[in-house]
Design an enzyme around this catalytic site. Structure first.
Site, short mmCIF file in Angstrom:
data_model
loop_
_atom_site.label_atom_id
_atom_site.label_comp_id
_atom_site.label_asym_id
_atom_site.label_seq_id
_atom_site.Cartn_x
_atom_site.Cartn_y
_atom_site.Cartn_z
N SER A 112 46.22 52.36 42.32
CA SER A 112 46.65 51.80 41.04
C SER A 112 48.08 51.36 41.19
O SER A 112 48.84 51.97 41.92
CB SER A 112 46.61 52.88 39.95
OG SER A 112 45.45 52.80 39.21
N GLU A 127 58.87 37.99 33.95
CA GLU A 127 57.91 37.21 33.15
C GLU A 127 56.76 38.10 32.66
O GLU A 127 55.70 37.60 32.33
CB GLU A 127 57.37 36.04 34.00
CG GLU A 127 58.47 35.07 34.48
CD GLU A 127 59.27 35.58 35.65
OE1 GLU A 127 60.22 34.90 36.07
OE2 GLU A 127 58.95 36.70 36.14
N SER A 128 56.88 39.41 32.66
CA SER A 128 55.94 40.45 32.20
C SER A 128 55.38 41.31 33.33
O SER A 128 56.14 42.00 33.98
CB SER A 128 54.82 39.85 31.35
OG SER A 128 54.14 40.94 30.78
N HIS A 174 43.86 48.03 39.51
CA HIS A 174 43.23 49.30 39.88
C HIS A 174 42.04 48.96 40.77
O HIS A 174 41.30 48.02 40.48
CB HIS A 174 42.76 50.12 38.68
CG HIS A 174 42.31 51.48 39.13
ND1 HIS A 174 43.19 52.47 39.52
CD2 HIS A 174 41.07 51.99 39.34
CE1 HIS A 174 42.51 53.54 39.92
NE2 HIS A 174 41.22 53.27 39.83
N CYS A 228 54.57 35.31 30.82
CA CYS A 228 55.06 34.47 29.71
C CYS A 228 55.97 33.42 30.31
O CYS A 228 56.27 33.47 31.52
CB CYS A 228 55.81 35.34 28.69
SG CYS A 228 57.12 36.31 29.46
#
Ligand code: SAM
Length: 427
Positions: free
Chosen positions: A56, A63-64, A69, A84
């Site tokens: 994970s 940008e986020s 996983h 974004c």
């Protein structure tokens, strides 16, 4: 003009290479690469490898984020590409598809934070921008790659640098040398920590010296397993020892440690050592009766090649191969991690050596789950190690050899067992 704050691509990568799906280092590298390829600014990456398998992780970008996983057993990865601004996350998608060798996939793209549903608050954002400059340096981001050794209910995680010095799938197990931030280089077999540079002496001093001082004049020693070399290094410190035979099933472990853990693998060229790459279980079946003063079983956990190192037949062969006055010492698992194997092993030794001739010594290894570990003894016509009165010669030896864990107090103290352990050992 974008109508939403963010863009979210939910991806299902299928029929991927299961080994890649289980490789935390490769996945961290590819996920960071996927972000950078699409022009994102990486802030940090945090990735966990789970045992027995699965990874994970998340890459936080200005940008986020990109998150993943994996289910190696299905060759499957669930990936979130949330961005974004102008970033085109499909570039990251293409990069990952290729890296993971995905033969099929599905992807859904969602607009997140639709502007006609949101109300903007007015505040001074200038303060925000200043820090952003720091993140522009692509090599400057914090990496959190975690190696986790766990069973169903508890785990031990070590942060490692992401560097892998050795990674070979041998006929018996996956052999890796990784670099942990706190404990230096470490040997991992499959996904279990075997030994690390910074705490190996806890284990190797305690598997060898208590028995050798109890015997006093051991000459012929057999070591089963011990591929990292730490046990033979300690045994060969004792001048009485004339011959050490080491039987390790996996040559890849010896090669990895010789090259990357030289301080542990320091005695592989010692003239008194006979190094045999073979199955210790088979070796004991054919061992001569009454040959050894000391037999040390420095094996891994009771899975894969080491499963048989916890069997009644193996320890019966050990008993027969010991001299009339001999000692067996075995890696005994933990009364707090794998309690069942811990208790069953001792019951087996009690059956073979006698109820009062199977003591347990407890010691601490920070990089083993729970940190509490054991060596289990089989005493063949030998008095209990606690009964010896050699504090002076032990501490003189400790000073001369510069030992960092073992001493005369530990020699005795390690055989003190808490009540819950006494309960576990009761037959
Ligand atoms: N300190 C570790 C622990 O507590 O799990 C053990 C270290 S040592 C590296 C364990 C070694 O036992 C490994 O190198 C492994 O390959 C070896 N081994 C496992 N099964 C074996 C077998 N049947 N015969 C000989 N060596 C074996």
């Amino acid at each position: 003009m974008s109508t939403a704050l963010g863009n979210h691509i939910l991806v299902e990568f299928m029929n991927c290479d299961p080994h890649i799906m289980n490789d935390v280092v490769a996945i961290e590298r590819d996920m960071v690469g996927a972000a950078q390829k699409a022009g994102a600014t990486v802030i940090n990456s945090t990735f966990h490898h789970f045992s027995p398998y699965g990874v994970s992780g998340v890459v936080v970008i200005q940008e986020s984020h990109l998150a993943i996983h994996t289910w190696p057993e299905y060759g499957y990865a669930a990936v979130d590409l949330f961005t974004c601004g102008e970033m085109n996350a499909w570039i990251s998608f293409d990069h990952l598809k290729e890296c993971f060798g995905a033969k099929s996939y599905s992807a859904i793209e969602l607009k997140r934070g639709s502007l006609n549903l949101l109300q903007r608050n007015d505040f001074d954002i200038s303060t925000m921008r200043s820090r952003a400059a720091e993140w522009r340096n692509p090599d400057f981001y914090t990496r959190n790659v975690w190696f986790t050794d766990k069973d169903e209910d508890q785990a031990l995680s070590l942060r490692f640098t992401g560097e892998v010095f050795f990674d070979v799938q041998s006929p018996f197990q996956r052999v890796r040398i990784l670099e942990s931030n706190k404990y230096g280089k470490m040997l991992a077999l499959d996904d279990m920590v075997m030994t690390t540079e910074k705490d190996e002496f806890h284990y190797h001093e305690m598997i060898s010296h208590p028995a050798l001082f109890t015997l006093g004049n051991a000459k012929n020693v057999l070591v089963i397993g011990g591929g990292d070399g730490g046990t033979v290094r300690e045994v060969l410190r004792h001048p009485s020892v004339e011959k050490v035979t080491m039987v390790e099933i996996d040559g890849a472990v010896i090669d990895a440690c010789k090259e990357h853990l030289p301080a542990i693998a320091a005695s592989f060229d010692h003239p008194k050592l006979e190094l045999i790459v073979d199955d210790g279980i088979e070796f004991l079946k054919n061992a001569s009766a009454g040959a050894y003063d000391l037999i040390v079983v420095d094996g891994s956990d009771p899975v894969g090649p080491a499963e048989g190192l916890f069997s009644v037949s193996f320890y019966t062969n050990c008993y027969n191969a010991l001299k009339e006055n001999g000692i067996l010492v075995a890696q005994g698992e933990s009364p707090k991690f794998n309690e069942k194997a811990f208790a069953e092993l001792n019951h087996t030794l009690q059956d073979i050596f006698g109820k009062d001739n199977a003591p347990v010594s407890l010691f601490f290894v920070p990089t083993y789950p729970t940190g509490m570990w054991s060596f289990q003894y089989g005493l063949k016509n030998i008095a209990h190690p606690k009964s010896i009165d050699k504090a002076e010669s032990i501490d003189a030896f400790v000073a001369q050899e510069g030992l960092r864990y073992y001493n005369s107090d530990i020699h005795t103290g390690s055989f003190a067992t808490p009540n819950f352990v006494k309960q576990l050992l009761k037959k």
